[in-house]
Motif scaffolding. Structure first.
Motif, PDB file in Angstrom:
ATOM      1  N   ALA A 246       0.957  -1.130  -0.562  1.00  0.00           N
ATOM      2  CA  ALA A 246      -0.189   0.203   0.533  1.00  0.00           C
ATOM      3  C   ALA A 246       1.023   1.008   0.123  1.00  0.00           C
ATOM      4  CB  ALA A 246      -0.957  -0.425   1.078  1.00  0.00           C
ATOM      5  N   TYR A 247       0.052   2.501  -0.887  1.00  0.00           N
ATOM      6  CA  TYR A 247       1.318   3.234  -1.163  1.00  0.00           C
ATOM      7  C   TYR A 247       0.591   4.633  -0.341  1.00  0.00           C
ATOM      8  CZ  TYR A 247       3.879  -0.148  -3.896  1.00  0.00           C
ATOM      9  OH  TYR A 247       4.632  -0.725  -4.171  1.00  0.00           O
ATOM     10  N   LEU A 248       0.998   5.994  -0.266  1.00  0.00           N
ATOM     11  CA  LEU A 248       0.445   6.628   0.072  1.00  0.00           C
ATOM     12  C   LEU A 248       1.171   8.443  -0.962  1.00  0.00           C
ATOM     13  CD1 LEU A 248      -0.758   9.451   1.263  1.00  0.00           C
ATOM     14  CD2 LEU A 248       0.469   9.600   3.391  1.00  0.00           C
ATOM     15  N   ILE A 249       0.517   8.212  -2.120  1.00  0.00           N
ATOM     16  CA  ILE A 249       0.947   9.703  -2.780  1.00  0.00           C
ATOM     17  C   ILE A 249       0.578  10.707  -2.502  1.00  0.00           C
ATOM     18  CG2 ILE A 249       1.279  10.566  -5.115  1.00  0.00           C
ATOM     19  CD1 ILE A 249       0.169   7.252  -5.959  1.00  0.00           C
ATOM     20  N   LYS A 250       1.562  11.778  -1.323  1.00  0.00           N
ATOM     21  CA  LYS A 250       0.758  13.013  -0.211  1.00  0.00           C
ATOM     22  C   LYS A 250       1.137  13.922  -1.834  1.00  0.00           C
ATOM     23  CE  LYS A 250       4.263  12.604   2.642  1.00  0.00           C
ATOM     24  NZ  LYS A 250       4.465  12.812   4.503  1.00  0.00           N
ATOM     25  N   ASN A 251       2.235  14.076  -2.587  1.00  0.00           N
ATOM     26  CA  ASN A 251       2.456  15.672  -2.730  1.00  0.00           C
ATOM     27  C   ASN A 251       3.259  14.783  -4.180  1.00  0.00           C
ATOM     28  OD1 ASN A 251       5.113  14.549  -2.297  1.00  0.00           O
ATOM     29  ND2 ASN A 251       4.980  15.341  -0.496  1.00  0.00           N
ATOM     30  N   GLN A 252       3.534  16.295  -4.811  1.00  0.00           N
ATOM     31  CA  GLN A 252       4.813  15.584  -6.281  1.00  0.00           C
ATOM     32  C   GLN A 252       5.654  15.461  -6.080  1.00  0.00           C
ATOM     33  OE1 GLN A 252       5.113  19.880  -8.015  1.00  0.00           O
ATOM     34  NE2 GLN A 252       3.243  19.593  -9.193  1.00  0.00           N
ATOM     35  N   GLN A 253       6.481  15.378  -5.210  1.00  0.00           N
ATOM     36  CA  GLN A 253       7.394  14.489  -5.219  1.00  0.00           C
ATOM     37  C   GLN A 253       7.301  12.752  -5.705  1.00  0.00           C
ATOM     38  OE1 GLN A 253       7.155  16.969  -3.655  1.00  0.00           O
ATOM     39  NE2 GLN A 253       8.617  18.275  -4.593  1.00  0.00           N
ATOM     40  N   LEU A 299      -2.930  11.902  11.925  1.00  0.00           N
ATOM     41  CA  LEU A 299      -1.939  12.072  12.597  1.00  0.00           C
ATOM     42  C   LEU A 299      -0.414  12.864  12.187  1.00  0.00           C
ATOM     43  CD1 LEU A 299      -2.572   9.283  14.114  1.00  0.00           C
ATOM     44  CD2 LEU A 299      -3.462  11.160  14.743  1.00  0.00           C
ATOM     45  N   GLU A 300      -0.589  13.370  11.425  1.00  0.00           N
ATOM     46  CA  GLU A 300       0.754  14.218  10.343  1.00  0.00           C
ATOM     47  C   GLU A 300       1.949  13.769  11.215  1.00  0.00           C
ATOM     48  OE1 GLU A 300       0.308  18.084  11.479  1.00  0.00           O
ATOM     49  OE2 GLU A 300      -1.451  18.102  10.853  1.00  0.00           O
ATOM     50  N   LYS A 301       2.090  11.657  10.301  1.00  0.00           N
ATOM     51  CA  LYS A 301       3.052  11.318  10.588  1.00  0.00           C
ATOM     52  C   LYS A 301       3.989  10.733   9.014  1.00  0.00           C
ATOM     53  CE  LYS A 301       3.358   7.858  13.145  1.00  0.00           C
ATOM     54  NZ  LYS A 301       3.842   7.381  14.208  1.00  0.00           N
ATOM     55  N   GLU A 302       4.644  10.909   8.693  1.00  0.00           N
ATOM     56  CA  GLU A 302       5.164  10.488   7.495  1.00  0.00           C
ATOM     57  C   GLU A 302       5.441   9.383   6.809  1.00  0.00           C
ATOM     58  OE1 GLU A 302       7.264  13.163   6.188  1.00  0.00           O
ATOM     59  OE2 GLU A 302       6.291  14.158   8.376  1.00  0.00           O
ATOM     60  N   THR A 303       4.961   7.917   7.523  1.00  0.00           N
ATOM     61  CA  THR A 303       4.783   7.243   6.486  1.00  0.00           C
ATOM     62  C   THR A 303       3.932   6.867   5.646  1.00  0.00           C
ATOM     63  OG1 THR A 303       4.044   6.097   8.926  1.00  0.00           O
ATOM     64  CG2 THR A 303       4.386   4.728   7.033  1.00  0.00           C
ATOM     65  N   VAL A 304       4.434   6.639   3.550  1.00  0.00           N
ATOM     66  CA  VAL A 304       4.001   6.541   2.575  1.00  0.00           C
ATOM     67  C   VAL A 304       4.006   5.485   2.451  1.00  0.00           C
ATOM     68  CG1 VAL A 304       4.849   9.139   2.214  1.00  0.00           C
ATOM     69  CG2 VAL A 304       6.534   7.260   2.214  1.00  0.00           C
TER      70      VAL A 304
END
Length: 321
Positions: A246-253, A299-304
Motif C-alpha cells: 500500500a502506498y500514500l502519494i501525498k505530493n508531487q515528489q 496524525l501527520e506522521k510521515e509514513t508513505v
C-alpha cells in the motif's frame, strides 16, 4: 465547568523504580520519578476518573501547589487534558487515538469529520475499507465500482450469500448507509477527468483510495497529482505473489517517483501470464495497511509505504517509497 481527564489508557504502573507509563510497550514506556512517588501516584489514582476543578481543590493529601504542578506537567506531556463539557464514556477507538504521543482524540475528530473518502474498486481490499475506516470515525464515503457480486467473490471479499447478484456499491450502501453518509456510483472510472466529474469536483478534503486493479487509472490519477489537479492524498493498495503493498502519494515528489513504478507494471502486465491469487488474508492485510496509512496521514506522521510478505512473515511501514 472545567474538568481534568487523565489518559488512563496510557497504562500507569507504580514500581519500585518509579511510575511507569506506557506499560507493556517497550518502545514507548518510561519512568517518572518525583520527590514522593507514592503521593504522586495516589493523586493519579484520584484523577483517573474525570475530576472537576472543585473536586481537585478538595483533595488534601498534597498541597495546592503540588497539585497544580502535577496537572501542568501532565498537560504539557500530553498525558491529560482539560475539558469544558460533560465527558461521555470514551469508545475503544477514541482511547486508541489518545494513546499516540501528544495526540488528542478531540483534534482528530475535527479533522476526520471534514474528510470525504473516495474508494475506487470494491473487491478484495476495497470491500472491507468502509468497515475499517468507519470504525476509525470517518463518516462520508463515495463508493465507485461497476461490478455485481458473484459467488466466487465471497471467498475473499466482504459480501454475503444473500447479496449475490446485487451490485457491490448497492450492497455496501444497504449495509452501511443507515449510520454513515454513503454515495454509491455503479460505474467504471477510466481516468482523473471522469472521477473529477463524477464526484462533483475534487477538493483538498478528499481522500482517494484506488483499490482497483487498473494501472492506467492509477497513472492518470498520479499524473493529475503531479499537475496539481489533485490536492488531497491518494492511497493505493495491491498485491502480488504472497506479497501485499500500500502506498500514500501525498505530493508531487512522491507522485513523480510512483509514475515510473506504474509504467513498469503496465509494461510487465502486457508481457506476463497473470492469475489473481488474492485471498482473504490479502483483503485483511490490504485493508489494515491502507487504514493505517490513512490514520498516519491524519496524525501527520510521515509514513508513505506499507509492505507485507506472507512467506517471510515480514510486515513493515516506511517513510520513503
Amino acid at each position: 465547568m472545567k474538568q481534568f481527564r487523565l489518559k488512563s489508557e496510557l497504562i500507569w504502573m507504580k514500581k519500585e523504580t518509579g511510575i511507569e507509563i506506557y506499560h507493556g510497550n517497550n518502545r514507548l514506556n518510561m519512568l517518572i520519578n518525583t520527590d514522593d512517588n507514592d503521593a504522586f501516584f495516589s493523586f493519579l489514582q484520584f484523577i483517573s476518573t474525570v475530576k472537576s476543578r472543585e473536586e481537585i481543590n478538595s483533595y488534601t493529601s498534597i498541597s495546592q501547589i503540588q497539585k497544580d504542578d502535577i496537572l501542568l506537567f501532565l498537560e504539557k506531556k500530553g498525558y491529560g487534558y482539560w475539558i469544558s463539557e460533560t465527558l461521555k464514556p470514551l469508545t475503544r477507538t477514541e482511547m486508541f487515538i489518545n494513546t499516540f504521543p501528544q495526540t488528542f482524540y478531540q483534534n482528530y475528530e475535527i479533522k476526520v469529520s471534514n474528510q470525504r473518502i473516495i474508494i475506487i474498486g470494491l473487491g478484495t481490499a476495497g470491500s472491507y475499507l468502509v468497515e475499517a475506516l468507519s470504525k476509525l470515525k470517518f463518516n462520508h464515503f463515495v463508493l465507485i465500482d461497476e461490478d455485481s457480486i458473484e459467488e466466487k467473490n465471497l471467498e475473499a471479499q466482504n459480501y454475503l450469500v444473500n447479496e449475490i447478484g446485487k451490485y457491490k456499491v448497492e450492497a455496501l450502501n444497504d449495509r452501511y448507509g443507515e449510520k454513515h453518509q454513503i454515495t454509491p456510483h455503479r460505474k467504471f472510472i477510466a481516468d482523473y477527468e471522469e472521477l473529477n466529474r463524477l464526484v462533483g469536483g475534487l477538493t483538498d478534503k478528499d481522500i482517494i483510495v484506488n483499490a482497483s486493479d487498473d494501472h492506467e487509472l492509477m497513472l492518470s490519477l498520479t499524473q493529475a497529482k503531479v499537475d496539481n489537479k489533485i490536492n488531497g492524498p491518494i492511497f493505493v493498495c495491491g498485491y502480488g505473489v504472497l506479497a501485499q503493498t500500500a502506498y500514500l502519494i501525498k505530493n508531487q515528489q512522491t507522485a513523480i517517483k510512483f509514475i515510473d513504478k506504474i509504467k513498469s507494471l503496465i509494461i510487465s502486465k502486457k508481457d506476463g501470464i497473470i492469475a489473481n491469487s488474492g485471498s482473504v488474508l490479502n483483503a485483511f492485510l490490504g485493508t489494515y495497511m491502507v487504514s493505517k496509512l490513512v490514520l498516519d496521514y491524519m496524525l501527520e506522521k510521515e509514513t508513505v509505504l506499507a509492505y507485507g510478505n506472507f512467506e517471510t512473515n515480514e510486515i513493515r511501514f516506511d517513510c520513503k517509497l
